[in-house]
Design a protein around this motif. Structure first.
Motif, short mmCIF file in Angstrom:
data_model
loop_
_atom_site.label_atom_id
_atom_site.label_comp_id
_atom_site.label_asym_id
_atom_site.label_seq_id
_atom_site.Cartn_x
_atom_site.Cartn_y
_atom_site.Cartn_z
N ASP A 7 29.27 29.24 -9.62
CA ASP A 7 30.29 29.59 -10.61
C ASP A 7 29.88 28.99 -11.94
O ASP A 7 29.56 27.80 -12.01
CB ASP A 7 31.68 29.08 -10.20
CG ASP A 7 32.80 29.87 -10.85
OD1 ASP A 7 32.87 29.89 -12.09
OD2 ASP A 7 33.61 30.47 -10.12
N GLU B 234 35.34 19.51 -2.32
CA GLU B 234 36.31 19.87 -1.28
C GLU B 234 35.60 20.16 0.03
O GLU B 234 36.08 19.77 1.11
CB GLU B 234 37.10 21.11 -1.71
CG GLU B 234 38.06 20.89 -2.87
CD GLU B 234 38.83 22.17 -3.17
OE1 GLU B 234 39.83 22.43 -2.48
OE2 GLU B 234 38.43 22.91 -4.10
N VAL C 17 27.73 27.04 -3.70
CA VAL C 17 28.91 27.41 -4.48
C VAL C 17 28.47 27.75 -5.89
O VAL C 17 28.12 26.87 -6.67
CB VAL C 17 29.95 26.27 -4.49
CG1 VAL C 17 31.16 26.65 -5.33
CG2 VAL C 17 30.36 25.91 -3.07
N ALA D 254 32.62 31.32 -6.88
CA ALA D 254 33.31 30.58 -5.82
C ALA D 254 34.12 29.40 -6.32
O ALA D 254 34.62 28.61 -5.53
CB ALA D 254 32.28 30.08 -4.79
N GLY D 255 34.28 29.28 -7.63
CA GLY D 255 35.00 28.14 -8.17
C GLY D 255 36.50 28.25 -8.09
O GLY D 255 37.21 27.24 -8.15
N ARG D 256 37.00 29.48 -7.96
CA ARG D 256 38.45 29.68 -7.94
C ARG D 256 38.78 30.87 -7.05
O ARG D 256 37.91 31.64 -6.65
CB ARG D 256 38.99 29.99 -9.35
CG ARG D 256 38.74 28.94 -10.41
CD ARG D 256 39.36 29.41 -11.73
NE ARG D 256 39.24 28.44 -12.81
CZ ARG D 256 38.22 28.38 -13.66
NH1 ARG D 256 37.22 29.24 -13.55
NH2 ARG D 256 38.20 27.48 -14.63
N ARG E 131 36.59 30.89 -3.93
CA ARG E 131 36.80 29.52 -3.44
C ARG E 131 37.23 29.54 -1.97
O ARG E 131 36.73 28.74 -1.16
CB ARG E 131 37.86 28.82 -4.29
CG ARG E 131 38.32 27.48 -3.75
CD ARG E 131 39.39 26.86 -4.65
NE ARG E 131 39.94 25.64 -4.07
CZ ARG E 131 40.98 25.62 -3.23
NH1 ARG E 131 41.59 26.76 -2.88
NH2 ARG E 131 41.42 24.47 -2.75
N GLU E 132 38.14 30.43 -1.63
CA GLU E 132 38.60 30.50 -0.24
C GLU E 132 37.49 30.94 0.70
O GLU E 132 37.39 30.46 1.82
CB GLU E 132 39.80 31.44 -0.13
CG GLU E 132 41.02 31.01 -0.94
CD GLU E 132 41.60 29.67 -0.50
OE1 GLU E 132 41.33 29.24 0.64
OE2 GLU E 132 42.32 29.06 -1.30
N VAL F 166 34.00 23.91 -12.10
CA VAL F 166 34.74 24.34 -10.92
C VAL F 166 33.86 24.41 -9.67
O VAL F 166 34.34 24.18 -8.56
CB VAL F 166 35.43 25.69 -11.16
CG1 VAL F 166 36.59 25.53 -12.15
CG2 VAL F 166 34.44 26.73 -11.68
N VAL G 162 34.67 22.49 -5.96
CA VAL G 162 34.71 23.12 -4.64
C VAL G 162 33.71 22.45 -3.70
O VAL G 162 34.00 22.26 -2.51
CB VAL G 162 34.47 24.63 -4.74
CG1 VAL G 162 34.41 25.27 -3.36
CG2 VAL G 162 35.57 25.28 -5.57
#
Length: 310
Positions: A48, A69, A46, A25-27, A31-32, A62, A66
């Motif tokens: 990663d 964020e 999350v 889920a880092g990119r 991630r989205e 990463v 997230v």
């Protein structure tokens, strides 16, 4: 109760109160997923490890980025860097969700990388690494999440849980130069069907997606595609998340054992292998008679989907 918007988190949303693990889920697509689950009220783990595109160790933070964020949206999240393709690491990942939030409702298996090579020149290590991260990296978290949900069901706390796996067109139709990746993704589709059947008794659904979007793994294919004048970028990885978030919600309880193709604004249900109409001799075939029978069967069968890159 505050309203939820696309840009912020509140207490409403179709996944309000649910706890979600998203691997890789880092990119990119993962991630989205994590961000949209948070917008829709979920608390997110999350996961990663922060590796490079080909899986080489990089140690980039990463997952933590997230998480920051998500917290900026007003939602809850924790970072996890366990190796999902390690049996004990996957067990620790599930345990981290329970420790942080006291429950687990959704597992989104997304982690992976590529090491593309034509089959005639692929090394054993390139094969093993890709099959490990994709196929075992789905099976190991699924196994430990499923054990938790089974225990909950046996204790009288029947879950309303979801598994969303990540297959690929490469797994459904094959892909030139990606024998390792395609084989792993085909295995993930079959794993999903098996899990959907085995886990239904415990209140768990299992579905898979075959997404097309711009990520590190597809940047060479999609990076130069022009955006239309409308401003809608069909290859934006954020386009994949709405389907996954809905599949992770309580609203999708009636859907299981499906593989969804998703790209841009399009969603389709992929139709998998089906039993064909047989040529039945009523006894053992003579090898010389097999060829004409096969030719007749192929003439009557629907044409196969072309292999990607062929």
């Amino acid at each position: 109760m505050p309203e939820r918007t696309r840009d912020g988190a509140g207490e409403s949303g179709i996944c309000a109160g649910r706890v979600v693990i998203v691997t890789g889920a880092g990119r990119g697509i993962g991630r989205e997923h994590a961000l949209e689950f948070a917008r829709q009220g979920a608390r997110v783990v999350v996961n990663d490890v922060g590796v490079a595109r080909d899986g080489a160790a990089a140690g980039e933070p990463v997952a933590r980025t997230v998480v920051e964020e998500i917290r900026a949206l007003g939602a809850e999240a924790v970072a996890n860097t366990d190796d999902v393709a390690d049996w004990d690491g996957a067990k620790a990942l599930v345990a981290s969700a329970l420790a942080a939030f006291g429950r687990l409702d959704v597992l989104v298996n997304n982690a992976g990388f590529v090491r593309d090579r034509m089959i005639v020149s692929m090394t054993e290590q390139e094969w093993d690494a890709v099959v490990r991260v994709h196929l075992k990296g789905h099976a190991a978290p699924l196994r430990h999440a499923a054990a938790h949900w089974r225990d909950e069901a046996k204790a009288g706390r029947r879950p309303d849980a979801r598994v969303i796996n990540t297959s690929s067109g490469a797994g459904l139709q094959g892909s030139v130069g990606q024998a390792n990746y395609g084989a792993a993704k085909a295995g993930i589709a079959a794993l999903t069907l098996t899990a959907a059947t085995e886990l239904a008794r415990y209140g768990v659904t299992a579905n898979a997606i075959a997404p097309s979007a711009r990520t590190r793994m597809t940047e060479g294919v999609f990076a130069t595609m022009d955006r239309p004048e409308s401003g809608f970028d069909a290859m934006d990885p954020a386009n994949i998340a709405p389907l996954v978030v809905w599949l992770g919600s309580e609203l999708s309880a009636h859907v299981t054992g499906q593989v969804f193709e998703v790209e841009g604004g399009r969603i389709a249900v992929a139709s998998g292998w089906h039993h064909g109409v047989p040529a039945d001799r009523g006894g053992r075939w003579d090898p010389a008679d097999v060829g004409p029978a096969v030719d007749k069967l192929l003439a009557a069968a629907p044409p196969a989907e072309p292999v990607y890159g062929s």
